[in-house]
Design an enzyme around this catalytic site. Structure first.
Site, mmCIF file in Angstrom:
data_model
loop_
_atom_site.group_PDB
_atom_site.id
_atom_site.type_symbol
_atom_site.label_atom_id
_atom_site.label_comp_id
_atom_site.label_asym_id
_atom_site.label_seq_id
_atom_site.Cartn_x
_atom_site.Cartn_y
_atom_site.Cartn_z
ATOM 1 N N GLU A 23 0.834 -1.195 0.000
ATOM 2 C CA GLU A 23 0.000 0.000 0.000
ATOM 3 C C GLU A 23 0.874 1.251 0.000
ATOM 4 O OE1 GLU A 23 -3.600 0.463 2.624
ATOM 5 O OE2 GLU A 23 -2.394 2.113 3.438
ATOM 6 N N HIS A 83 -8.118 2.945 -3.589
ATOM 7 C CA HIS A 83 -9.000 3.084 -2.440
ATOM 8 C C HIS A 83 -10.148 4.019 -2.814
ATOM 9 C CE1 HIS A 83 -6.251 1.695 1.053
ATOM 10 N NE2 HIS A 83 -5.843 1.158 -0.077
ATOM 11 N N ALA A 133 -19.597 0.750 3.885
ATOM 12 C CA ALA A 133 -18.811 0.005 2.898
ATOM 13 C C ALA A 133 -19.597 -1.113 2.235
ATOM 14 C CB ALA A 133 -17.552 -0.553 3.559
ATOM 15 N N ALA A 160 -17.231 0.466 16.505
ATOM 16 C CA ALA A 160 -18.193 -0.641 16.522
ATOM 17 C C ALA A 160 -18.882 -0.739 17.880
ATOM 18 C CB ALA A 160 -17.485 -1.960 16.209
ATOM 19 N N LYS A 173 -20.127 -6.946 4.102
ATOM 20 C CA LYS A 173 -19.267 -6.446 3.020
ATOM 21 C C LYS A 173 -18.849 -7.567 2.076
ATOM 22 C CE LYS A 173 -16.367 -4.345 5.922
ATOM 23 N NZ LYS A 173 -15.269 -3.488 6.453
#
Length: 306
Positions: A23, A83, A133, A160, A173
């Site tokens: 990345e 991304h 997402a 969360a 997802k």
């Protein structure tokens, strides 16, 4: 001596069967641009499965991300992944971005909810946008047959409501069409393996690729870890203590810590690793070398040799 023989050197005779991805983030200045492309040039001979380019908080690097990804797709042999987040964009705007990537030859999207523009802010969906997402993945799949990666949090996403709700969101997802999940960085192999057990129990069969971040700056890593709920072991702080003015020694310690983590994961059966490079090649290259990977000559190098 066998792979798990305690008498064998830790990195002796690894098969070189690991697969890696890297990345990067889009550069802000000419100097950072040069550093990025130097890193890409160094890591390309390791034949990564793909390389991804991040998208700033609130979509703040949209144009720079697109330009970087498009150039990787055009000028290198690498599979480029972009991304893409839900923040600050309508479904129509995201559709235009996705179409532009497809036209540029990009076939892989890392689909994320995204962080709000202000650090510590609360995510609020665009009035005409995706709520998260899972919806983003579903929308992208309706546009083009992208390969899609999503995020996972071995130590639970900081926003969360519970570990179970975080796991449920990951499953949504993947069920929406994502190919794999890439984890947030972590420093304990046990955290990753416990998470794998939980995903298996939840009926998740997709690959959960560990995200590895070699520590180039310990103070910065502590700040990032606090933001994404990653536990930083106390022993790590002690190892980096006193190395602020010794960059070469700090690099050596960093590579040792990350390589040991990867070796523990490898012993546990992991063969796929995603490296958060921070646009620096040396640490990731060294760790991949320890994992048994060897640089392959690029087409340009082969032509020069001929």
């Amino acid at each position: 001596m066998t792979l798990n023989d305690p008498a064998a050197p830790l990195y002796a005779d690894l098969a070189g069967d690991a697969q890696v991805s890297f990345e990067f983030f889009p550069p802000k200045t000419e100097k950072m641009e040069a550093q990025l492309w130097s890193a890409i040039e160094t890591l390309t001979p390791l034949a990564p499965k793909f390389v991804s380019v991040t998208y700033g908080a609130g979509g703040s690097t949209r144009e720079r991300t697109h330009n970087t990804v498009a150039r990787i797709a055009k000028d290198t042999p690498l599979a480029a992944a972009a991304h893409l987040t839900c923040v600050g964009a309508s479904k129509a705007e995201i559709g235009e971005i996705a179409d532009a990537y497809w036209e540029a030859g990009v076939r892989h999207i890392v689909a994320l909810r995204g962080d709000p523009p202000e650090v510590g802010g609360t995510f609020e969906p665009h009035p005409d946008g995706y709520k998260g997402a899972a919806e983003l993945v579903e929308g992208l799949m309706q546009l083009h047959p992208f390969e899609i990666s999503v995020s996972a949090y071995p130590e639970v996403h900081p926003e969360a409501a519970s570990a179970q709700s975080d796991l449920d969101n990951l499953k949504r997802k993947l069920d929406a069409g994502a190919t794999r999940a890439i984890t947030q960085f972590f420093f304990s192999p046990e955290a990753y393996f416990r998470f794998l057990d939980k995903t298996a129990a939840a009926g998740i069969t997709a690959d959960i690729v560990p995200g590895i971040m070699p520590v180039s700056n310990f103070a910065a890593t502590q700040r990032m870890a606090a933001m994404c709920n990653t536990n930083v072991p106390s022993w790590m702080a002690r190892l980096f203590e006193g190395l602020d003015d010794h960059p070469a020694s700090r690099q050596l310690v960093s590579a040792t810590i990350a390589a040991e983590l990867c070796r523990s994961l490898y012993t546990g059966g992991v063969r796929d690793f995603h490296f958060y490079t921070l646009n620096r090649a040396e640490l990731s290259f060294a760790i991949c070398h320890l994992l048994g990977l060897r640089a392959k000559p690029t087409i340009a190098q082969s032509e020069e040799a001929a």
